[in-house]
Design an enzyme around this catalytic site. Structure first.
Site: not given
Length: 187
Positions: A46, A87
């Site tokens: 990701s 993230k």
């Protein structure tokens, strides 16, 4: 006093010093890991191309005792009781986030995302037109952050799980240390 008794006391004293040193080292390691820095292993794709699957990095846990997370920083947070995610902070409480035609807007202004350039180049070379799917405006609630992975088409982030609570943040990713050939700052 005999030489034998003195030697025994000396060995006993030396043993006690080693035990104290070991206890202090363990306590320091515990304090550092708990409050200052911790290792983290990137799991998944990701954050490609910024971070890669199975890279090991150091997370600065102390920084957010001093200040709040800022847009652009890469953070580790508790996604649930069993998993931590890594993230990038896109927006903070009170900000409105929107994606239109591969352009990220925060509070109506286009956000420059230089960390996506390599990923976008690779996507376009493969003939992919949209790097990030559009989403309507989202206002970040108080005490929350809006986070996204750098691999926008392959990231379970605030677009899926919603804004995350600031209290779930573990810390800021500082640098990768493994593999050693990929040692670098993560900003």
């Amino acid at each position: 006093m005999s030489e034998e008794v003195t030697s025994h006391r000396s060995k006993k004293h030396e043993s006690w010093e080693w035990i104290k040193a070991l206890v202090i080292a363990i306590a320091l390691a515990f304090l550092i890991r708990t409050f200052l820095f911790a290792p983290f292993i990137v799991q998944g794709e990701s954050m490609e191309t910024t971070l890669h699957n199975n890279e090991k990095l150091v997370v600065n846990k102390a920084i957010y005792y001093l200040r709040d997370p800022k847009p652009g920083e890469i953070i580790v947070f508790h996604a649930d009781e069993e998993r931590d995610y890594i993230k990038r902070v896109i927006a903070v409480e009170g900000d409105t986030v929107e994606m239109k035609d591969d352009q990220l807007f925060v509070n109506g202004e286009v956000v420059d995302e230089p960390y996506l350039e390599r990923k976008e180049e690779r996507a376009r070379a493969k003939g992919e037109r949209n790097f990030t799917h559009d989403f309507p405006p989202v206002t970040v609630p108080e005490g929350h952050l809006f986070v996204m992975g750098d691999n926008r088409l392959n990231s379970e982030d605030s677009r899926v799980i919603g804004p995350i609570e600031e209290s779930a943040v573990v810390g800021r990713a500082e640098f990768t240390f493994w593999p050693i050939s990929e040692f670098r700052m993560t900003r």
